[in-house]
Design a protein around this motif. Structure first.
Motif, mmCIF file in Angstrom:
data_model
loop_
_atom_site.group_PDB
_atom_site.id
_atom_site.type_symbol
_atom_site.label_atom_id
_atom_site.label_comp_id
_atom_site.label_asym_id
_atom_site.label_seq_id
_atom_site.Cartn_x
_atom_site.Cartn_y
_atom_site.Cartn_z
ATOM 1 N N GLU A 25 31.735 -40.787 -10.205
ATOM 2 C CA GLU A 25 31.380 -41.875 -9.306
ATOM 3 C C GLU A 25 32.665 -42.394 -8.671
ATOM 4 N N ASP A 26 32.613 -42.525 -7.342
ATOM 5 C CA ASP A 26 33.765 -43.060 -6.622
ATOM 6 C C ASP A 26 33.258 -44.264 -5.838
ATOM 7 N N LEU A 27 33.364 -45.427 -6.442
ATOM 8 C CA LEU A 27 32.801 -46.630 -5.856
ATOM 9 C C LEU A 27 33.464 -46.980 -4.520
ATOM 10 N N GLU A 28 34.766 -46.740 -4.365
ATOM 11 C CA GLU A 28 35.439 -47.042 -3.094
ATOM 12 C C GLU A 28 34.901 -46.156 -1.978
ATOM 13 N N PHE A 29 34.698 -44.864 -2.270
ATOM 14 C CA PHE A 29 34.109 -43.959 -1.275
ATOM 15 C C PHE A 29 32.703 -44.429 -0.909
ATOM 16 N N GLN A 30 31.920 -44.816 -1.924
ATOM 17 C CA GLN A 30 30.556 -45.274 -1.668
ATOM 18 C C GLN A 30 30.553 -46.498 -0.768
ATOM 19 N N ARG A 31 31.460 -47.429 -0.970
ATOM 20 C CA ARG A 31 31.536 -48.627 -0.113
ATOM 21 C C ARG A 31 31.892 -48.255 1.315
ATOM 22 N N ARG A 32 32.843 -47.332 1.490
ATOM 23 C CA ARG A 32 33.193 -46.881 2.843
ATOM 24 C C ARG A 32 31.997 -46.212 3.512
ATOM 25 N N TRP A 33 31.245 -45.426 2.747
ATOM 26 C CA TRP A 33 30.058 -44.771 3.293
ATOM 27 C C TRP A 33 29.022 -45.799 3.718
ATOM 28 N N TRP A 34 28.777 -46.812 2.923
ATOM 29 C CA TRP A 34 27.820 -47.864 3.273
ATOM 30 C C TRP A 34 28.264 -48.594 4.538
ATOM 31 N N ARG A 35 29.560 -48.852 4.663
ATOM 32 C CA ARG A 35 30.094 -49.498 5.869
ATOM 33 C C ARG A 35 29.859 -48.614 7.092
ATOM 34 N N PHE A 36 30.115 -47.313 6.976
ATOM 35 C CA PHE A 36 29.868 -46.367 8.062
ATOM 36 C C PHE A 36 28.389 -46.376 8.460
ATOM 37 N N GLU A 37 27.502 -46.365 7.465
ATOM 38 C CA GLU A 37 26.066 -46.393 7.759
ATOM 39 C C GLU A 37 25.677 -47.654 8.524
ATOM 40 N N ARG A 38 26.219 -48.813 8.118
ATOM 41 C CA ARG A 38 25.912 -50.063 8.838
ATOM 42 C C ARG A 38 26.366 -49.984 10.284
ATOM 43 N N ILE A 39 27.562 -49.442 10.510
ATOM 44 C CA ILE A 39 28.078 -49.309 11.883
ATOM 45 C C ILE A 39 27.164 -48.410 12.712
ATOM 46 N N TRP A 41 23.933 -47.782 12.200
ATOM 47 C CA TRP A 41 22.666 -48.469 12.452
ATOM 48 C C TRP A 41 22.808 -49.536 13.539
ATOM 49 N N ILE A 42 23.910 -50.258 13.520
ATOM 50 C CA ILE A 42 24.149 -51.263 14.566
ATOM 51 C C ILE A 42 24.284 -50.584 15.923
ATOM 52 N N ALA A 43 25.011 -49.462 15.978
ATOM 53 C CA ALA A 43 25.162 -48.729 17.247
ATOM 54 C C ALA A 43 23.804 -48.245 17.756
ATOM 55 N N PHE A 44 22.976 -47.701 16.873
ATOM 56 C CA PHE A 44 21.639 -47.255 17.283
ATOM 57 C C PHE A 44 20.801 -48.424 17.788
ATOM 58 N N ALA A 45 20.865 -49.551 17.104
ATOM 59 C CA ALA A 45 20.102 -50.728 17.527
ATOM 60 C C ALA A 45 20.567 -51.208 18.900
ATOM 61 N N LEU A 46 21.890 -51.200 19.142
ATOM 62 C CA LEU A 46 22.406 -51.603 20.456
ATOM 63 C C LEU A 46 21.943 -50.651 21.558
ATOM 64 N N ILE A 47 21.954 -49.362 21.275
ATOM 65 C CA ILE A 47 21.503 -48.384 22.276
ATOM 66 C C ILE A 47 20.033 -48.614 22.616
ATOM 67 N N VAL A 48 19.206 -48.834 21.606
ATOM 68 C CA VAL A 48 17.785 -49.093 21.850
ATOM 69 C C VAL A 48 17.603 -50.386 22.639
ATOM 70 N N LEU A 49 18.328 -51.440 22.275
ATOM 71 C CA LEU A 49 18.228 -52.714 22.992
ATOM 72 C C LEU A 49 18.667 -52.565 24.447
ATOM 73 N N LEU A 50 19.805 -51.894 24.682
ATOM 74 C CA LEU A 50 20.271 -51.682 26.055
ATOM 75 C C LEU A 50 19.274 -50.858 26.861
ATOM 76 N N ASP A 51 18.654 -49.880 26.231
ATOM 77 C CA ASP A 51 17.648 -49.080 26.926
ATOM 78 C C ASP A 51 16.435 -49.933 27.292
ATOM 79 N N LEU A 52 15.996 -50.784 26.372
ATOM 80 C CA LEU A 52 14.856 -51.658 26.661
ATOM 81 C C LEU A 52 15.163 -52.637 27.788
#
Length: 177
Positions: A25-39, A41-52
């Motif tokens: 288990e590499d908790l620091e890697f897991q935290r970086r991965w979770w941060r990447f996933e949030r970024i 998801w936010i980018a996808f949400a912005l693209i959908v909002l801008l398209d709408l």
């Protein structure tokens, strides 16, 4: 008859800690991965909002509107390659002289933006001065001209319109693939 094979018990090669499987288990890697996933998801949400909202065409922000003196122009700021659109030009009574309206459009409206049809048909047209001059019949009240556009190539295209006695109207259209 062959000899019976020697049977050996199967051994577990996975290390055990307190009777449970021990996994790395590499908790620091897991935290970086979770941060990447949030970024992401936010980018996808912005693209959908801008398209709408129409940033990529056919929405609120894609609609262009210019009102200058007796001339009002409505058009699509963001168009799609090969998709028809309408540019509407309204003329107030001050733009009408002797039952006609004179309108000059830059050659980008005819070429780059792919003018297919003009409604109503002009009485006459003259090519020159980096564009086309049209003379349209007009009644005493408010009059309109529609240009049916269908762009043939992607890019950013500037256009200009001019009516005698009114400053030149300039804008641009983004044609997306």
């Amino acid at each position: 008859m062959p000899a019976a094979p020697h049977l050996k018990p199967v051994e577990d090669t996975v290390p055990m800690v307190h009777g449970e499987v021990a996994i790395g288990e590499d908790l620091e890697f897991q935290r970086r991965w979770w941060r990447f996933e949030r970024i992401v998801w936010i980018a996808f949400a912005l693209i959908v909002l801008l398209d709408l909202l129409g940033v990529f065409g056919k929405g609120y922000f894609a609609k262009g509107h210019i009102h200058q003196g007796p001339v009002e122009v409505k058009f699509e700021r963001v168009e799609r390659l090969g998709t028809p659109s309408i540019m509407t030009i309204h003329f107030a009574p001050e733009a009408i002289h002797r039952g006609t309206v004179q309108l000059w459009v830059s050659e980008s409206v005819v070429g780059d933006l792919g003018n297919r049809r003009i409604i109503p048909q002009p009485e006459s047209s003259t090519v020159g001065n980096s564009g086309v001059s049209y003379i349209f019949p007009a009644s005493g009240g408010r009059s309109s001209v529609l240009f049916a556009l269908q762009p043939a190539s992607p890019g950013v295209f500037r256009f200009a319109l001019r009516v005698p006695g009114v400053n030149e109207i300039r804008s641009r259209v983004v044609v997306m693939p």
